[in-house]
Scaffold this active site. Structure first.
Site, PDB file in Angstrom:
ATOM      1  N   ARG A  49      11.667   2.166   3.522  1.00 54.41           N
ATOM      2  CA  ARG A  49      10.948   1.418   4.565  1.00 54.41           C
ATOM      3  C   ARG A  49      11.919   0.420   5.160  1.00 54.41           C
ATOM      4  NH1 ARG A  49       5.168   1.218   5.624  1.00 54.41           N
ATOM      5  NH2 ARG A  49       4.725  -0.621   6.849  1.00 54.41           N
ATOM      6  N   ARG A  69       0.813  -1.203   0.000  1.00 57.74           N
ATOM      7  CA  ARG A  69       0.000   0.000   0.000  1.00 57.74           C
ATOM      8  C   ARG A  69       0.855   1.264   0.000  1.00 57.74           C
ATOM      9  NH1 ARG A  69      -4.825   0.395   1.679  1.00 57.74           N
ATOM     10  NH2 ARG A  69      -4.695  -1.638   2.689  1.00 57.74           N
ATOM     11  N   THR A  70       1.756   1.358   0.949  1.00 60.45           N
ATOM     12  CA  THR A  70       2.589   2.551   1.053  1.00 60.45           C
ATOM     13  C   THR A  70       3.448   2.728  -0.198  1.00 60.45           C
ATOM     14  OG1 THR A  70       2.685   2.334   3.454  1.00 60.45           O
ATOM     15  CG2 THR A  70       4.387   3.664   2.435  1.00 60.45           C
ATOM     16  N   LYS A  90      24.575  -9.977   0.299  1.00 64.54           N
ATOM     17  CA  LYS A  90      26.021  -9.854   0.135  1.00 64.54           C
ATOM     18  C   LYS A  90      26.631  -9.017   1.257  1.00 64.54           C
ATOM     19  CE  LYS A  90      25.780 -10.377  -4.875  1.00 64.54           C
ATOM     20  NZ  LYS A  90      25.665  -9.581  -6.101  1.00 64.54           N
ATOM     21  N   HIS A 143       6.284   7.260  10.711  1.00 59.21           N
ATOM     22  CA  HIS A 143       5.742   7.023   9.377  1.00 59.21           C
ATOM     23  C   HIS A 143       5.087   8.345   8.989  1.00 59.21           C
ATOM     24  CE1 HIS A 143       4.109   5.302   5.910  1.00 59.21           C
ATOM     25  NE2 HIS A 143       3.303   4.391   6.397  1.00 59.21           N
TER      26      HIS A 143
END
Lengths: 463, 463, 463
Positions: free
Chosen positions: C124, C73-74, C102, C152
């Site tokens: 995120r 969604r975000t 890695k 957020h």
């Protein structure tokens, strides 16, 4: 792009369309009229001729690929089409690993993505009827990119478009369907569409994987298609081990002129449509059966195939051998490539950026909500069974007496023992005369007398 | 964008190019001539100067990232380049989880994606030779974004471009290669390219991870490179535990003027190229060896490094300590950033949107199909071994007497005991005179006499 | 797009902006002034009115979605916003499965992606403070799209923007926060922002999931917010099982006019903000507690809710029943949709393409590096604990006597027994007068006397 060329062709509006009213969706191939398909093919022809010159068709528009199961080919084909139209693309290729985890319903996801993120949703989902459900909730067009084993209408449109390009028409063509005709969703949809266009079908099934009987019946009921035995000697190796069947919308009395004891003799066919074994749906027994049909270079020498194009929805495994690839009749890679212009036409059309110039067909009659009781749909893969939060079970009537109905989402026929009326509180056997009088919105499907009584119904005096 | 500036620079065609003929691919760094590289660098300079003003270079064009193993950095670098050129991007970042599951061959995927979805394919694949195979089948340019441990040519072009920017030239530079010189694909490609450009190489290996002997031999054979012992005292800490070696294309008699018993004395170097330990390819024993080389602030004080830029292909772990990041000689983040303009140049060039103005080099001689018998390639990671459906084993001759050949895909030298002629049905030892007479298309590589006889060959009278 | 309309509105520069100086980031909602928020809302209003006509705002610009945990969604909301602005999008939706493998540090990834691939990074990350760390290293703006359970900010801006649209103002509104007020990051940020705007909050918690005491204290300290008991009878079913609390920035003497023994009587509220149970953070005991609060059609009949809009950050599960969806007061889908125009405003602003016309607030005071000793942050999910390669522990002072400090990344308050001075080598109790004299850059946080002595500190004579 040349403005002059454009002037004489179907108009692409210069400004964003007014999107008043309910959006048009593409859930099932049945949602599209024959006239609309022809118009889409004409549009796709234009796009195919010069694919990089239509970036002014959907500027500022965004499609969202919501894929609840992976399908790189289908996804890339849609996304390529949207980019060619000048639009933007949002990709959620692994929906199962993200918001689904937080327990969001499909209905909510669709309302959010369609509410402001994207102008059209391309949905792939493992549950049958998922696209139908999505279309109910979406404020923007939903395109079904495959819902379980139910529908994949743009694949069918792509297949038909290929016949249109290669043969110039679809009506009256003779098309061989070969391989797994039992489990392949693609072949079922294609067979129906061919019948709708008035084409003839030569079934060359893998033994044990014949076209299911109920499909043949539906072809008969809906399009008057008659199945007759076929003499497939001229198809050569391809049909060596199969009992071929000819499905034709022609009237039987016409056929009788041409058939003898061996059945209708297959002459020149226009196309061979090969399908891969749908091994993921086989039971163990079926698997270990005979070797799968294989189209090889030698088989292509058969008399009936002289002018036949070879089609395949891809991916293929071994059912078409590599030595056929170089044959000019092999069009399966072209077939895949043509998925882009036909999807450009579909996207431009549903986004209101291309006017097909034909009248919109009457919409399919709406389904009806089951007023009470449990979900009568017997299909465990139906979206109405797998997603319960925002789904109300729905049905569509097939027949009134005796009463028959299909699930409003997955279309599977509903099994029931009795029918109740939510208004009178009385239940009946499906063939009872009284059932014909019950208002459609009061129909309750009951598994058993016990079920009926638990819901508070009383038996009809008549039954 | 200023049209005037453009007018005097390499032309970008105003219309889509005619894509007649076979597309140009970038499978190996050897596919590109020195002249083309210089032209690409000049183009990249333009892009780097003003990266957001070239969106009219590839409008309407689409690249597809087909990644069969994950590599965010490489993928994003290519996609950024394509977006900066005004093109669109299709992303399949997890190819292993989608159509591959349905058993599709790479050759088919490439034909579908290249047949209509995308105008250029950027391919990452775990099998060596995969990009070569893809190029054979693709109707559009294929760019190799890494195939196993074989090639990653755009990384090498990026590294060379950085030397071009930082030093103004590549010829005659002294470049230190430090760390794991045994397993790093990046370092092998870079070493070859440096030799091709006539640069000198100072090898400062992690003890036990020296440049493999066969590579040193190839550098000698192809570019006349001489390895000599190096006196690396002025490299300070960096070379404290290493036996440095100097690889130079200069003639030995010139070198003898400058060397004594301690070897060639390392003076000012132009660049230090650090590499991470390729731990994923280490055996247990190698792992537990001495601590890996580490470039720290103190080491940067070494006399020879005064003007050296520090490069690293990234990602790094601990081989460059964080305290070196602020040093103006540390260019590894710039180096990564320059991956975008050089890839813009590569994409624009292969798409026919940028004319480099230099002649196309003669293509590498085509490989030859092995006419019969088993696949002679000994490399288990070769695409010819991992994908069998649409691959015919191929080879390229290395030498005629005694016969030596390399795999047509992964280039690994083929091991064999005898050579057969598919025309005469006779087999020989590789050094037999008769072998020199066998037409290349009739050469069969045989593991043993038993193998030969099983295939119906008879022994040569001479052997 | 109409050029006339544009002329009178905030200017969008015709050329790429000069990006001299440090970029502006959006790490915390505290980074944005009230004036800037109002300007962003005004900008978002413009975008919302005609979302497809602003493609000339960020042409040639590229955003990169770096998602170290999935959030479709975000991510889609940001990517939709960037596409609507005419920019390009790079997507790395599954960072955990690629370069992270890695062993690359976040700081390196950010420098590479921000160094040349993208013009803005949307991050995120599961670790708290990750966006703060990224902003330290990024040459381009970083937008925090969620870092652990810390911040957020674009979700909060979206929520505030919805109040702005629905109510025309935020100051003085009465907003109900309902459900899990204990664990929901979203609700905590929203509560702070409401207090900052001078709105009143009615807490209707799920019993056992009240707003944490320390948050209430912070609201009091920073905004003078007073918590008083609330009489929530007029909220009806929604508050039936909750002890409601009213949080208001009004002065107590004003409140006393309106309250009696039952507490402040809730009258008409402006908005109800429902939150889902954050079950992923519950312990077993909490889970099995009473049934979670549920907003149903009947509850919407409550007197106080007559004009209240219903908000939810989504995804929802069962806390808002489906029968509320059709209620015109339910705006949660609109709320999600408005995430796009507000993120368009944020992206355009941070990219320097939209001039908000208000002065930039003084930046938050920089944090200070801990000069020696171990990382004093007690939060195991802090980025300073989970990524050690390029992170130096940092702190910000909260109070001088007794000394209190918060982690420079995750803001969690640091626990310590003694304070050392790295200059004098002496350590003290936190309340010692001498602590007030230690230069901030010399402060060392010590767990114990043993810890202090191990680091070579000696006890203060005073302590």
């Amino acid at each position: 792009m040349s403005q002059r060329t454009r002037a004489t062709e179907p108009a692409i509006p210069a400004v964003p369309p007014v999107t008043g009213g309910a959006p048009r969706h593409l859930v099932s191939i049945d949602d599209v009229s024959i006239e609309e398909m022809h118009a889409l093919f004409a549009q796709a022809d234009r796009f195919a001729a010069s694919p990089r010159t239509f970036a002014d068709t959907c500027p500022g528009f965004i499609s969202a690929s919501l894929f609840y199961e992976p399908s790189t080919r289908t996804r890339l084909s849609f996304e390529s089409a949207m980019l060619r139209l000048g639009g933007g693309v949002l990709t959620a290729a692994e929906m199962t690993s993200s918001s689904v985890v937080k327990g969001e319903s499909l209905a909510d996801t669709i309302r959010v993505v369609g509410g402001g993120y994207a102008d059209v949703i391309v949905l792939r989902h493992p549950s049958e009827g998922a696209a139908r459900l999505a279309a109910e909730f979406a404020p923007v067009p939903v395109i079904n990119a495959g819902d379980g084993s139910l529908e994949h209408p743009t694949q069918t449109l792509c297949d038909l478009y290929n016949l249109h390009v290669e043969r110039g028409r679809i009506e009256g063509l003779d098309v061989v369907l070969a391989g797994d005709l039992k489990y392949s969703r693609t072949v079922h949809s294609f067979a129906f569409a061919l019948a709708r266009f008035g084409a003839n079908i030569v079934c060359v099934p893998q033994p044990g994987f014949e076209l299911p009987e109920y499909l043949v019946e539906r072809l008969h009921e809906e399009f008057g298609v008659e199945p007759i035995r076929a003499d497939a000697r001229r198809l050569g190796d391809l049909a060596a081990n199969s009992d071929a069947v000819y499905l034709t919308p022609q009237k039987p009395h016409q056929l009788s002129l041409f058939t003898d004891a061996r059945g209708w003799e297959v002459q020149q066919v226009d196309a061979v449509y090969m399908t891969r074994p749908q091994t993921e749906r086989y039971s163990g027994n079926e698997m270990s059966a005979t070797q799968y049909l294989r189209l090889e270079k030698r088989a292509m020498a058969a008399e009936s195939l002289r002018d036949a194009v070879v089609m395949h929805p891809l991916p293929r495994r071994d059912e078409i051998s590599a030595d056929v690839d170089a044959d000019p009749r092999s069009i399966y890679f072209k077939q895949a490539a043509r998925g882009v212009p036909i999807r450009m036409a579909i996207l431009g059309w549903l986004l209101g950026r291309i006017d097909l110039g034909v009248e919109r067909p009457a919409p399919m009659p709406a389904s009806t909500a089951v007023p009470l009781g449990r979900n009568p749909c017997p299909n465990p893969s139906c979206i109405s069974r797998t997603e319960t939060r925002h789904v109300v079970p729905r049905f569509r009537l097939i027949a009134r007496t005796p009463l028959r109905a299909g699930c409003g989402y997955c279309t599977r026929e509903i099994a029931f023992a009795f029918v109740g009326c939510s208004s009178t509180g009385v239940y009946h056997v499906p063939s009872a005369k009284a059932v014909g009088q019950i208002h459609v919105e009061h129909l309750v499907f009951l598994e058993s007398a016990a079920d009926a009584e638990q819901l508070g119904f009383r038996a009809s005096a008549a039954s």
